[in-house]
Motif scaffolding. Structure first.
Motif, short mmCIF file in Angstrom:
data_model
loop_
_atom_site.label_atom_id
_atom_site.label_comp_id
_atom_site.label_asym_id
_atom_site.label_seq_id
_atom_site.Cartn_x
_atom_site.Cartn_y
_atom_site.Cartn_z
N ARG A 413 3.91 1.74 1.28
CA ARG A 413 2.87 1.42 2.26
C ARG A 413 1.54 2.05 1.83
O ARG A 413 0.47 1.44 1.95
CB ARG A 413 3.30 1.97 3.62
N ALA A 416 0.21 -0.05 -1.01
CA ALA A 416 -0.23 -1.39 -0.59
C ALA A 416 -1.54 -1.32 0.18
O ALA A 416 -2.44 -2.12 -0.03
CB ALA A 416 0.85 -2.05 0.28
N LEU A 417 -1.66 -0.34 1.04
CA LEU A 417 -2.86 -0.29 1.89
C LEU A 417 -4.08 0.21 1.10
O LEU A 417 -5.19 -0.23 1.33
CB LEU A 417 -2.60 0.61 3.10
N LEU A 418 -3.85 1.15 0.20
CA LEU A 418 -4.98 1.62 -0.60
C LEU A 418 -5.28 0.65 -1.73
O LEU A 418 -6.41 0.56 -2.19
CB LEU A 418 -4.69 3.00 -1.19
N GLY A 419 -4.27 -0.06 -2.19
CA GLY A 419 -4.46 -0.90 -3.37
C GLY A 419 -4.57 -0.02 -4.61
O GLY A 419 -5.32 -0.32 -5.53
N GLN A 462 -0.35 5.00 9.32
CA GLN A 462 -1.66 4.68 8.76
C GLN A 462 -2.56 5.92 8.64
O GLN A 462 -3.34 6.05 7.72
CB GLN A 462 -2.33 3.68 9.70
N VAL A 465 -1.80 7.64 5.53
CA VAL A 465 -2.38 6.94 4.38
C VAL A 465 -3.81 7.44 4.16
O VAL A 465 -4.25 7.67 3.04
CB VAL A 465 -2.36 5.42 4.59
N GLU A 466 -4.54 7.63 5.27
CA GLU A 466 -5.90 8.14 5.13
C GLU A 466 -5.90 9.54 4.53
O GLU A 466 -6.72 9.86 3.66
CB GLU A 466 -6.60 8.18 6.50
N ARG A 470 -8.01 10.11 1.11
CA ARG A 470 -9.26 10.87 1.04
C ARG A 470 -9.18 12.02 0.03
O ARG A 470 -10.17 12.40 -0.58
CB ARG A 470 -9.69 11.34 2.42
N TYR A 474 -11.18 7.89 -2.84
CA TYR A 474 -11.34 6.43 -2.81
C TYR A 474 -12.01 5.91 -4.08
O TYR A 474 -11.88 4.75 -4.42
CB TYR A 474 -12.12 6.02 -1.56
N VAL A 477 -9.74 4.21 -6.41
CA VAL A 477 -9.12 2.93 -6.03
C VAL A 477 -9.83 1.82 -6.80
O VAL A 477 -11.05 1.70 -6.74
CB VAL A 477 -9.27 2.68 -4.51
N PRO A 478 -9.08 1.01 -7.56
CA PRO A 478 -9.73 -0.05 -8.33
C PRO A 478 -10.17 -1.22 -7.45
O PRO A 478 -9.52 -1.54 -6.46
CB PRO A 478 -8.64 -0.50 -9.31
N LEU B 99 -3.91 -7.24 2.08
CA LEU B 99 -5.30 -6.80 1.89
C LEU B 99 -5.34 -5.27 1.86
O LEU B 99 -4.68 -4.61 2.65
CB LEU B 99 -6.20 -7.33 3.00
N SER B 100 -6.15 -4.72 0.96
CA SER B 100 -6.15 -3.27 0.74
C SER B 100 -7.58 -2.75 0.62
O SER B 100 -8.54 -3.52 0.63
CB SER B 100 -5.41 -2.95 -0.55
N VAL B 101 -7.67 -1.43 0.51
CA VAL B 101 -8.97 -0.80 0.30
C VAL B 101 -9.63 -1.37 -0.95
O VAL B 101 -10.85 -1.56 -0.99
CB VAL B 101 -8.80 0.74 0.18
N GLY B 102 -8.83 -1.66 -1.96
CA GLY B 102 -9.37 -2.26 -3.18
C GLY B 102 -10.07 -3.58 -2.91
O GLY B 102 -11.13 -3.87 -3.47
N GLU B 133 -8.63 2.46 10.24
CA GLU B 133 -7.82 3.58 9.74
C GLU B 133 -7.17 3.17 8.44
O GLU B 133 -6.34 2.28 8.45
CB GLU B 133 -6.75 3.97 10.78
N PRO B 134 -7.54 3.75 7.32
CA PRO B 134 -8.63 4.72 7.17
C PRO B 134 -10.01 4.08 7.37
O PRO B 134 -10.18 2.88 7.17
CB PRO B 134 -8.48 5.19 5.72
#
Lengths: 807, 218
Positions: A413, A416-419, A462, A465-466, A470, A474, A477-478, B99-102, B133-134
Motif C-alpha cells: 500500500r 502503491a500510494l507513493l508510487g 494512510q 504512508v505519510e 515525508r 517526496y 518519488v519518480p 493513482l499515486s504521488v508520482g 492524506e498525505p
C-alpha cells in the motif's frame, strides 16, 4: 511556534548540523519553517568589559565616571548613570559606532563636561527585560573583550514555524517534539527525559473531584518551600529566544515546561486553594471569573471551570487573578491536566481569548503526558531551589485512556500510494525512528502508534504512508504519467454557451466583461426598494451593510455605472454570474445563472436618430447575440404588471421568451428615471442607460435554430416602402408582425427606417416607416402582388387601430 | 488532457464545505478558514474553497475521472492590496485505479508547463489539509530569479499550491471505495496566479469593475 536552536540541542545532539540545515530539513520532512533569524544579534555587538574604577562625576551627583577595560589598549572612560555600577564588575559595553536596538548609535560625547567613550548597557537597552534601574551585571567569569553573546554562550537561532502547518500535530507544540523529528531525520538518538515523580509518604493529597467529561485527567501537586526569584540567565535567554517574556522563576518554569514538552500547566498560590480542594465542572449561568489579564469574564454552561469554592481558572484557557502566584507565595498547587479540545476551543473562541495554553489543548493533547510534565517541572525547580519539595503525594484523577493504538500497514500500500519503491525494511526503519512500534508480519507490519501521535493525527493506514513518505522524502518519488483511454470528456453545453456569449460580447459587440462581488450593498438595495426581499445574508459581514448576497447580477452592474461614467463616456459592461434566491431558511437557495448587460452613454438632447438610444442599441446587441447562439429568436412583449424589475422603466421595458417557452428568458429596459439621481447619474453624468438580464438556464433550454444555408433567390425582388400610423402605445413588434401577416410569406426582412410624430398624425399617434422586400421562390412578382400586399396591410393596420399612410 | 470543467454553488452547505471534507465541527482547521456563515445555525456558508465540488463530483461521476473547478470563494477577512474577502480558486481532482504521488507530481509539472511555458523544477513538502492524506505544499523553483528575489523571499522557491492524495474519508463521503480507488487533488490560487502573470499589484482591482482596469484585457 518559535523554536530556539540551542533549546532543541538539549534533547538531541545537533553537533555538525547547522541551524540552517535543521530548518531546511524540517521544512522538507515535518512542517513549514517560515523564518530563521539570529537570536538577539545586539548581544553580538556589545563587548564584555571589566569596570576598573568608579569615580564620582565632578558635576553631577547621580553620574559616575568609570574606567572600563575591554582587554585591548587603553581602558575606556565611560559616564554611567546606574546606581549599581561598581569596580570589579563584568558589564556589557557598547563602544563607539555600535548600533543598539531602537537605532541608537553610540558616539563619543561629552556628558556634563566629561567625555564618555561608550555606554554600559542595562537589560532593557539590550531588549532582554524591562529592567533599567541598573546596568546588566554579567557573571564574574565572563571573558573580558569578547562579544557578550559568545562569552555567555548565548549564540542562538530562532526558528519560526508556521502554526497552520502543525494544527494536526499536538506533539509539535514543544521543543521536544521537533527535537524528536530531527532525531528521526538525522538518525540520531533522542535524549531521555529523566523525570520520575517522587511520592512522599506523608502529607495529605490535594482533593480533586472531576464532574465533567471534558476533563479526562487532572493532576494536582502541592509544592512547598518555594520563593520568588529571578530566573537564571540560561532559562531567561531560552525563554526569550522562544518569544516568551521572563517574569519570575516559578512562572518561567511553568512556561518552560509548556514550551519544552508542549504540555500547558498552571500554578495556583496554595494559600488561595481551599482545603476542600479542587472541583472541575461546567460553569453555571450567571457565574463570572476575573482572569489573569484583569478582565471580568461572564461564563456560560459550555465553559469548563476549575473551582476551589469559587471558580479559580478557566480550564485550559487562563487562570484567575485571585489565585495567581505572587511574590509572597511560599507554597504552590501545580495543575497538569488534559482537557477536551473542543470545549477549550469553544470557550477561547467565544471570549476571544487565545492563549498559548488554549492553542495547545485544542490540538488534542496526549493524556499520558501530565505525569512527565509534572516531574519535569519539579526536577527543574529542585535544581534551582533545592528546598522546594512535594508536600503530599500527587493527586491523579480522571477516567483517561491511553490513546496509543495498533494499525496494520501493508508495504504494498505504501509503494502503491507513493508510487515509489520503498523497501519493507526502510518502511520499518523510518517508523521506528519516529518512535512507532513495529512488528514484521507476513506481508504487512503491525504498527503501534505512540500516544502522542495517536490522539488525532495518526488513525488510519494512510496516515502511516505519510509518515514514511515525508521521511523517505517526496523528492525521491519518480514522476509518472497518467495512463487513460484517449476519450474526450463529454460536451459541456453550459460551458460552451458561456464561452460563445463571451466571444460575442467581448468580441464584435465590444462590451467589457467584469466579475464583481456577490455581495450587494444595503444602500443600493434600499434605492431599488429591494431591502425587504428575501436575501441570503451572512451573519458576520466584513462591513456593516455589506451582508446580502445578490439575487440577481444586475445590481452589481448598477453599482459600477457611476464610477465608470466618470471615466468613460460610453460604459459597456457585462457579467455572467450567479444570483441566489432563498427558499427555506437554512436550506440551499435557488441558484440563478445569469447574464447581465449594461449600456450607458451621455443623455442626448433628442436630436439623434430614433435608433440611437441606449435601449435600442442594447436590444440590437441582445438580438445579435441570440442569433449567433443558434437558438430561436427572442419574442418580445410588454411586461405584465409585476414583471418589471425595480430597476426598469415600466413604459420602456420588454420581456422576451425563447420560442414557445412561457418562462421569461430575457428582460430588457431603460433605467427607471427615478433611480438616475440616486445612482449618481445626474448633472454632467446624466446618462441614457439600458440594462438587460438574460437567464443562462433559459438559453440552454431554448429551442435550437441551427444556422442553415438558404438557397439564394432565383427570382427578382420587389422593394416597397410603407408607413403605418399607429397609436403611441402599440409596440413596433406588433406592426412588424402585421407586415408579416400581410405579406403571406412573401415578406423578407423588413427594416424600420423612420419614426415620426407630428401634427398631421394627431395627438397620441406615431408613424413607423419600413423598407419591405417582397420576393417569391417560385415566380417573378408583379405590381398586382404589391397592391394585394398593401390592401391586406391596410386592413391589418386598421385592426391595430391605425392606418396605412399613402404618400 | 481529459479534465472536465465543473461548477458548484457559491452558497454551500456546511456538509459539503467542511464535514464531507473531513473537517468536523470544532476542528481547528476551521479557524484558518474565516467562514462567512449564512445563518446562526451555520448550516449554510459562502464556500471557503472550491474543494466542496470534489465531493459533488464524486457523487455525480463514476470513476475514473478527472476534473477542474474554477470558481469564486469567500473568506471573512479585512481587505488590503493583497487580501480580499472574495477571490478565485481552481480545484483539481483525479480519481482512478493506482493513482499515486508520482502521478500527482507528473500532473503538476504538466500544469506548470502549460501556465509558464517552460519546465519548472518543483518540490513537495508536508502540508496539512484535512481532506488529503498525505498532504503537500508544492513549491516551484522561482521563475523570476536565480538565487533569490523579493517574490520568493530570497528562498528561490515559491509556495504555489496545496495538494495531496484524497483522504479515504472524502472518497467515502463521495460514495467511492477507497480500497479500490485512489485520487489526488490540488488547489490553485487563480487570483494569485493572474496577479503574478499580469503583474497586478492590488488584488482589489480584480473584482472592482473599473473599466480602466478591464479594457486592456479583451
Amino acid at each position: 511556534v518559535r523554536l530556539s536552536y540551542r533549546w532543541l540541542g538539549r534533547h538531541v545532539d545537533l553537533s555538525g548540523i547547522s541551524a540552517e540545515e535543521a530548518a531546511r530539513e524540517l521544512t522538507l520532512s515535518t512542517a513549514e519553517v517560515e523564518s530563521l533569524e539570529r537570536f538577539a544579534p545586539q548581544l553580538e555587538r556589545v563587548t564584555v568589559g571589566r569596570v576598573l574604577e568608579r569615580a564620582k562625576h565632578p558635576d553631577a551627583d547621580k553620574l559616575s565616571v568609570c574606567q572600563v577595560d575591554l582587554g585591548r589598549g587603553e581602558p575606556l572612560s565611560i559616564v554611567c548613570g546606574a546606581p549599581n555600577v561598581a569596580a570589579g564588575q563584568r558589564v556589557a559595553v557598547a563602544t563607539q559606532g555600535t548600533e543598539l536596538p531602537g537605532g541608537l548609535v553610540i558616539k563619543r560625547s561629552k556628558i556634563r563636561g566629561v567625555e564618555s567613550q561608550g555606554m554600559i548597557c542595562s537589560e532593557r537597552e539590550l531588549l532582554l527585560s524591562d529592567e533599567h534601574t541598573g546596568i546588566w551585571v554579567l557573571p564574574e567569569d565572563a571573558p573580558v573583550g569578547e562579544p557578550v553573546a559568545s562569552a555567555l554562550g548565548l549564540e542562538d537561532w530562532v526558528i519560526e514555524v508556521d502554526n497552520k502547518s502543525i494544527t494536526h500535530r499536538p506533539d509539535l507544540w514543544g521543543h521536544r517534539g521537533f527535537a524528536a523529528e530531527l532525531a528521526a531525520i538525522f538518525r540520531r538518538d533522542l535524549g531521555i527525559l529523566r523525570a520520575e515523580l517522587p511520592s512522599p509518604g506523608r502529607g495529605e493529597r490535594v482533593p480533586v473531584r472531576i464532574e465533567s467529561e471534558a476533563c479526562p485527567r487532572y493532576m494536582a501537586l502541592a509544592i512547598e518551600g518555594v520563593r520568588a526569584q529571578t530566573s537564571p540567565e540560561w532559562l531567561r535567554m531560552l525563554l526569550l529566544a522562544a518569544g516568551q517574556r521572563p517574569i519570575d522563576l516559578l512562572v518561567d518554569l511553568s512556561n518552560f515546561v509548556m514550551l519544552d514538552l508542549g504540555q500547558p500547566n498552571h500554578l495556583f498560590d496554595r494559600a488561595r486553594i481551599s482545603p476542600e480542594g479542587i472541583v472541575v465542572r461546567q460553569a453555571r449561568s450567571g457565574e463570572s471569573l476575573r482572569t489573569l489579564d484583569g478582565e471580568l469574564r461572564r461564563l456560560e454552561p459550555a465553559d469548563l471551570l476549575i473551582c476551589s469554592g469559587e471558580p479559580v481558572a478557566l480550564a485550559g484557557v487562563m487562570g484567575g487573578e485571585a489565585s495567581r502566584v505572587e511574590p509572597g507565595t511560599r507554597s504552590l498547587v501545580l495543575e497538569v491536566a488534559t482537557f477536551h479540545p473542543a470545549t477549550v476551543r469553544r470557550t477561547s473562541a467565544r471570549l476571544g481569548l487565545r492563549t498559548e495554553s488554549s492553542a495547545r489543548f485544542e490540538k488534542s493533547l496526549d493524556p499520558t503526558l501530565p505525569p512527565r510534565a509534572a516531574a519535569h517541572f519539579l526536577a527543574l525547580l529542585r535544581e534551582l531551589q533545592p528546598e522546594a519539595r512535594l508536600a503530599a503525594p500527587p493527586t491523579d484523577a480522571g477516567a483517561w485512556k491511553d490513546p496509543s493504538r495498533a494499525l496494520r500497514l501493508r508495504g504494498s500500500r505504501v509503494r502503491a500510494l507513493l508510487g515509489a519503491d520503498v523497501p519493507d525494511g526502510e518502511i520499518a526503519s523510518i517508523l521506528e525512528r519516529l518512535r512507532f512500534g513495529v512488528e514484521r508480519r507476513e506481508g504487512e507490519l503491525a504498527v503501534r502508534v505512540p500516544s502522542e501521535r495517536a490522539t488525532k493525527d495518526v488513525t488510519i493506514e494512510q496516515d502511516l504512508v505519510e509518515e514514511v513518505g515525508r521521511i523517505w522524502r517526496y523528492s525521491n518519488v519518480p514522476e509518472r504519467a497518467m495512463v487513460a483511454a484517449l476519450a474526450p470528456p463529454p460536451r459541456d453545453e453550459r460551458r460552451a454557451l458561456v464561452r460563445a456569449i463571451e466571444d460575442r460580447l467581448s468580441g464584435a459587440a465590444r462590451f467589457h466583461q467584469c466579475v464583481s462581488y456577490s455581495f450587494v450593498e444595503d444602500s443600493l438595495l434600499a434605492k431599488l426598494g429591494e431591502l425587504d426581499a428575501p436575501h441570503v445574508q451572512v451573519v458576520n459581514p466584513v462591513a456593516e451593510g455589506f451582508s446580502r448576497v445578490r439575487r440577481s447580477v444586475v445590481p452589481s452592474l448598477l453599482a459600477l455605472l457611476e464610477p465608470n461614467r466618470r471615466r468613460r463616456a460610453d460604459v459597456r459592461l457585462y457579467e455572467i454570474g450567479k444570483g441566489y434566491v432563498p427558499r427555506v431558511p437554512g436550506e440551499e437557495p435557488v441558484e440563478l445563472h445569469e447574464l447581465a448587460i449594461a449600456l450607458a452613454a451621455p443623455a442626448g438632447d433628442g436630436a439623434a436618430g430614433f435608433d440611437a438610444g441606449a435601449f435600442a442599441r442594447l436590444q440590437g446587441a441582445v438580438e445579435d447575440l441570440v442569433r449567433t447562439l443558434e437558438v430561436e429568436p427572442l419574442r418580445w412583449r410588454a411586461p405584465a404588471p409585476g414583471e418589471t424589475p425595480s430597476w426598469a422603466h415600466p413604459g420602456h421595458s420588454v420581456v422576451g421568451t425563447f420560442g414557445e417557452a412561457t418562462e421569461i428568458g430575457a428582460l430588457l429596459g431603460r433605467l427607471e428615471p427615478g433611480l438616475e439621481r440616486a445612482l449618481g447619474l445626474a448633472g454632467e453624468l446624466r446618462s441614457d442607460v439600458a440594462l438587460a438580464r438574460i437567464s443562462i438556464d433559459a438559453l440552454l433550454a431554448a429551442p435550437r435554430r441551427p444556422l442553415i444555408h438558404r438557397p439564394l433567390p432565383r427570382f427578382p425582388l420587389v422593394k416597397v416602402d410603407v408607413a403605418l400610423a399607429l397609436p403611441e402605445t402599440t409596440p413596433a413588434a406588433e406592426a412588424l408582425a402585421a407586415i408579416g401577416r400581410a405579406g403571406k410569406g412573401l415578406v423578407d426582412s423588413p427594416e424600420l427606417f423612420d419614426l415620426y410624430r407630428g401634427e398631421s398624425l394627431g395627438p397620441g399617434r406615431k408613424s413607423l416607416a419600413w423598407h419591405v422586400v417582397l420576393r417569391s421562390d417560385e415566380r417573378t412578382l408583379g405590381e398586382e402582388d404589391v397592391q394585394r400586399f398593401l390592401g391586406r396591410l391596410e386592413r391589418e393596420a386598421a385592426s391595430l387601430g391605425g392606418e396605412l399612410r399613402r404618400e | 488532457m481529459g479534465y472536465l470543467v465543473l461548477d458548484g454553488p457559491e452558497v454551500e452547505t456546511d456538509w459539503y464545505n467542511f464535514e464531507a471534507l473531513n473537517i468536523p465541527a470544532d476542528h481547528p482547521a476551521r479557524d484558518t478558514q474565516d467562514t462567512f456563515r449564512c445563518d446562526s445555525q451555520g448550516k449554510l456558508v459562502l464556500r471557503t474553497h472550491t474543494s466542496p465540488v470534489q465531493v459533488r463530483a464524486m457523487q455525480r461521476l463514476a470513476p475514473p475521472f478527472r476534473a477542474i473547478v474554477p470558481g469564486k470563494v469567500f473568506r471573512q477577512e479585512t481587505t488590503d492590496a493583497s487580501h480580499e474577502h472574495t477571490f478565485h480558486q481552481m480545484e483539481g481532482l483525479a480519481v482512478g485505479e493506482g493513482l499515486s504521488v508520482g502521478h500527482l507530481i507528473g500532473a503538476m509539472k504538466t500544469l506548470l508547463r502549460g501556465v509558464f511555458g517552460l519546465d519548472i523544477e518543483i518540490r513537495l513538502r508536508p502540508g496539512y489539509f484535512p481532506f488529503v492524506e498525505p498532504g503537500f505544499e508544492l513549491d516551484a523553483r522561482c521563475p523570476f530569479c536565480e538565487g533569490g528575489c523579493s517574490v520568493c523571499k530570497r528562498s528561490t522557491w515559491i509556495e504555489l499550491l496545496p495538494c495531496g492524495m484524497v483522504h479515504p474519508n472524502v472518497l467515502r463521503a463521495g460514495g467511492i471505495d477507497p480500497e479500490r480507488w485512489t485520487g489526488f487533488a490540488f488547489g490553485l490560487g487563480l487570483s494569485r496566479l493572474v496577479m503574478l502573470r499580469y503583474r497586478i499589484d492590488d488584488i482589489r482591482l480584480l473584482l472592482g469593475g473599473d473599466l480602466r482596469f478591464l479594457e486592456p484585457f479583451p
